[in-house]
Design a protein around this motif. Structure first.
Motif, mmCIF file in Angstrom:
data_model
loop_
_atom_site.group_PDB
_atom_site.id
_atom_site.type_symbol
_atom_site.label_atom_id
_atom_site.label_comp_id
_atom_site.label_asym_id
_atom_site.label_seq_id
_atom_site.Cartn_x
_atom_site.Cartn_y
_atom_site.Cartn_z
ATOM 1 N N ILE A 86 0.830 -1.205 0.000
ATOM 2 C CA ILE A 86 0.000 0.000 0.000
ATOM 3 C C ILE A 86 0.860 1.249 0.000
ATOM 4 C CG2 ILE A 86 -1.592 1.374 1.409
ATOM 5 C CD1 ILE A 86 -2.858 -1.286 2.318
ATOM 6 N N GLY A 87 1.897 1.249 0.824
ATOM 7 C CA GLY A 87 2.772 2.411 0.924
ATOM 8 C C GLY A 87 3.481 2.721 -0.380
ATOM 9 N N VAL A 88 4.091 1.707 -0.994
ATOM 10 C CA VAL A 88 4.850 1.929 -2.234
ATOM 11 C C VAL A 88 3.925 2.386 -3.359
ATOM 12 C CG1 VAL A 88 6.303 0.849 -3.991
ATOM 13 C CG2 VAL A 88 6.628 0.256 -1.579
ATOM 14 N N TYR A 89 2.744 1.772 -3.449
ATOM 15 C CA TYR A 89 1.791 2.196 -4.472
ATOM 16 C C TYR A 89 1.372 3.654 -4.245
ATOM 17 C CZ TYR A 89 -2.515 2.474 -7.204
ATOM 18 O OH TYR A 89 -3.502 2.868 -8.089
ATOM 19 N N SER A 90 1.138 4.011 -3.000
ATOM 20 C CA SER A 90 0.706 5.375 -2.682
ATOM 21 C C SER A 90 1.793 6.405 -2.969
ATOM 22 C CB SER A 90 0.287 5.459 -1.204
ATOM 23 O OG SER A 90 -0.840 4.628 -0.949
ATOM 24 N N PHE A 91 3.064 5.995 -2.841
ATOM 25 C CA PHE A 91 4.151 6.924 -3.162
ATOM 26 C C PHE A 91 4.020 7.441 -4.588
ATOM 27 C CE2 PHE A 91 7.088 4.436 -0.064
ATOM 28 C CZ PHE A 91 6.507 5.089 1.010
ATOM 29 N N THR A 92 3.625 6.554 -5.490
ATOM 30 C CA THR A 92 3.549 6.925 -6.909
ATOM 31 C C THR A 92 2.306 7.757 -7.214
ATOM 32 O OG1 THR A 92 2.347 4.910 -7.555
ATOM 33 C CG2 THR A 92 4.759 4.810 -7.536
ATOM 34 N N LYS A 93 1.284 7.672 -6.366
ATOM 35 C CA LYS A 93 0.032 8.383 -6.621
ATOM 36 C C LYS A 93 -0.057 9.706 -5.859
ATOM 37 C CE LYS A 93 -1.468 5.184 -9.334
ATOM 38 N NZ LYS A 93 -1.588 5.444 -10.798
ATOM 39 N N GLY A 95 2.702 10.820 -3.664
ATOM 40 C CA GLY A 95 4.013 11.340 -3.315
ATOM 41 C C GLY A 95 4.459 10.883 -1.937
ATOM 42 N N LEU A 96 5.735 11.030 -1.667
ATOM 43 C CA LEU A 96 6.299 10.607 -0.383
ATOM 44 C C LEU A 96 5.776 11.445 0.770
ATOM 45 C CD1 LEU A 96 10.041 10.047 -1.402
ATOM 46 C CD2 LEU A 96 8.398 8.284 -0.767
ATOM 47 N N VAL A 97 5.661 12.758 0.557
ATOM 48 C CA VAL A 97 5.301 13.665 1.648
ATOM 49 C C VAL A 97 3.897 13.378 2.171
ATOM 50 C CG1 VAL A 97 4.934 16.067 2.316
ATOM 51 C CG2 VAL A 97 6.834 15.474 0.800
ATOM 52 N N GLN A 98 2.909 13.404 1.280
ATOM 53 C CA GLN A 98 1.533 13.199 1.732
ATOM 54 C C GLN A 98 1.308 11.787 2.249
ATOM 55 O OE1 GLN A 98 -1.476 14.531 -0.978
ATOM 56 N NE2 GLN A 98 -3.171 13.789 0.256
ATOM 57 N N THR A 99 1.869 10.792 1.589
ATOM 58 C CA THR A 99 1.687 9.407 2.035
ATOM 59 C C THR A 99 2.261 9.208 3.427
ATOM 60 O OG1 THR A 99 1.786 8.574 -0.244
ATOM 61 C CG2 THR A 99 2.187 6.993 1.529
ATOM 62 N N HIS A 100 3.485 9.684 3.653
ATOM 63 C CA HIS A 100 4.104 9.520 4.970
ATOM 64 C C HIS A 100 3.386 10.322 6.041
ATOM 65 C CE1 HIS A 100 7.578 6.884 4.969
ATOM 66 N NE2 HIS A 100 7.855 7.278 3.751
ATOM 67 N N SER A 101 2.863 11.481 5.672
ATOM 68 C CA SER A 101 2.125 12.292 6.640
ATOM 69 C C SER A 101 0.908 11.535 7.157
ATOM 70 C CB SER A 101 1.686 13.617 6.008
ATOM 71 O OG SER A 101 2.805 14.402 5.637
ATOM 72 N N PHE A 146 -10.993 17.957 -1.435
ATOM 73 C CA PHE A 146 -10.775 16.507 -1.482
ATOM 74 C C PHE A 146 -11.756 15.835 -2.433
ATOM 75 C CE2 PHE A 146 -11.572 12.202 0.291
ATOM 76 C CZ PHE A 146 -10.298 11.679 0.125
ATOM 77 N N VAL A 147 -11.224 14.946 -3.247
ATOM 78 C CA VAL A 147 -12.036 14.136 -4.150
ATOM 79 C C VAL A 147 -11.914 12.683 -3.707
ATOM 80 C CG1 VAL A 147 -12.408 13.371 -6.515
ATOM 81 C CG2 VAL A 147 -11.676 15.732 -6.069
ATOM 82 N N ASP A 151 -7.275 5.799 -4.603
ATOM 83 C CA ASP A 151 -5.884 6.198 -4.364
ATOM 84 C C ASP A 151 -5.764 7.135 -3.166
ATOM 85 O OD1 ASP A 151 -5.176 4.693 -6.543
ATOM 86 O OD2 ASP A 151 -4.969 6.392 -7.911
ATOM 87 N N ALA A 152 -6.737 8.031 -3.006
ATOM 88 C CA ALA A 152 -6.671 9.010 -1.925
ATOM 89 C C ALA A 152 -6.909 8.371 -0.555
ATOM 90 C CB ALA A 152 -7.684 10.123 -2.169
ATOM 91 N N LEU A 153 -7.759 7.356 -0.518
ATOM 92 C CA LEU A 153 -8.105 6.710 0.753
ATOM 93 C C LEU A 153 -7.150 5.584 1.137
ATOM 94 C CD1 LEU A 153 -11.999 6.506 0.387
ATOM 95 C CD2 LEU A 153 -10.680 8.166 1.704
ATOM 96 N N LEU A 154 -6.372 5.096 0.181
ATOM 97 C CA LEU A 154 -5.512 3.937 0.424
ATOM 98 C C LEU A 154 -4.496 4.146 1.554
ATOM 99 C CD1 LEU A 154 -5.396 1.119 -0.711
ATOM 100 C CD2 LEU A 154 -3.624 1.857 -2.314
#
Length: 290
Positions: A86-93, A95-101, A146-147, A151-154
């Motif tokens: 989930i984390g790696v996929y989210s990085f591509t959608k 970005g690192l900043v928002q996913t890690h936050s 927010f839409v 991808d946004a909820l993952l």
């Protein structure tokens, strides 16, 4: 366990740096290859390392694999590899900043789940920290713009998966050693990815095998240092320093991948980190009173 707080802090900060670099490499590779192939290869290398280390010990794998809670250990392995995917996929959608936050919310999920799963008494102050953390997530998502999308909820799902994994890790630690727990997650991850990964196989370009090797090395070294850190000091003391991974990953995301740190991410992320650090501090104070 040797209570060497200074040593533990230094080691865990170094591990967060390695994990942040690993996440950057993962994002680079995931822009070209699917997450299943990347993590299948990574899981193979990690499993080989764990097996080689176990064989050097007295009674070898037989001793390390012996668990009083094998079902929970198996579930832990599935949860961890799921969180990684989930984390790696989210990085591509995102970005690192928002996913890690968003993922940095998982320690507060651990607090919330510790009551029903571990029968721990959670005080009003830590419950308030969890609620403030939720507020931080809403701010990060910037609900005005927010839409709703998969991808946004993952990443939110990823935070809950990681939190559940962490609670189960604490549960099995009452009976199984850290070596046994690490062996199980490595082998279960390898088992699951060896079944799923081949269905998504795609050839790795020669120029990227060096990056793949670096990814495996960073993953192995990071997990090794993480274990050593928790062998040196209590988890409640070290937990706030795990937020350095958000700091390092954000730097990598901004400089290398041109991620944007918006006001909502900055404010919301600060609330999440602050709430998590406060909850960890309250846990430490509670442990000192025992």
């Amino acid at each position: 366990m040797i209570n060497n707080v200074k040593k533990g802090i230094i080691i865990i900060v170094l591990s967060t740096l390695l994990f942040a670099i690993m996440d950057g490499v993962s994002r680079y590779l995931a822009d070209t290859y699917n997450v299943f192939v990347i993590n299948m290869i990574r899981s193979w290398v990690l499993a080989l390392l764990v097996i080689s280390i176990s064989l050097r010990k007295k009674n070898g794998i037989k001793k390390v694999i012996s668990s009083k809670q094998p079902v929970i250990q198996f579930i832990r392995g599935i949860l961890l590899i799921s969180a990684i995917l989930i984390g790696v996929y989210s990085f591509t959608k995102l970005g690192l900043v928002q996913t890690h936050s968003i993922l940095s919310f998982f320690p507060l999920i651990v607090v919330a789940l510790s009551g029903p799963i571990l029968n721990e008494k959670i005080g009003i102050q830590r419950w308030l920290a969890v609620l403030f953390g939720f507020l931080g997530i809403f701010i990060i998502l910037d609900l005005k713009n927010f839409v709703v999308s998969f991808d946004a909820l993952l990443p939110i799902l990823g935070a809950f998966v990681l939190g559940f994994y962490s609670v189960l890790t604490r549960k099995v630690s009452k009976h199984d050693s850290s070596e046994t727990s690490f062996f199980w997650v490595a082998m279960v991850g390898c088992f699951v990815m060896s079944i799923v990964g081949p269905f998504y196989w795609e050839p790795i370009f020669f120029k990227d095998w060096g990056w793949m090797a670096l990814l495996c090395a960073l993953s192995t070294a990071g997990h090794f240092l993480l274990i050593k850190a928790y062998e040196s000091a209590e988890a409640s003391v070290l937990q706030p320093f795990t937020y350095f991974q958000l700091f390092f990953a954000s730097i990598i995301g901004v400089i290398i991948f041109n991620d944007k740190i918006t006001l909502s991410i900055l404010v919301g992320g600060s609330i999440v980190v602050g709430s998590g650090a406060f909850a960890a501090w309250r846990s430490h104070v509670k442990n000192l009173k025992k």
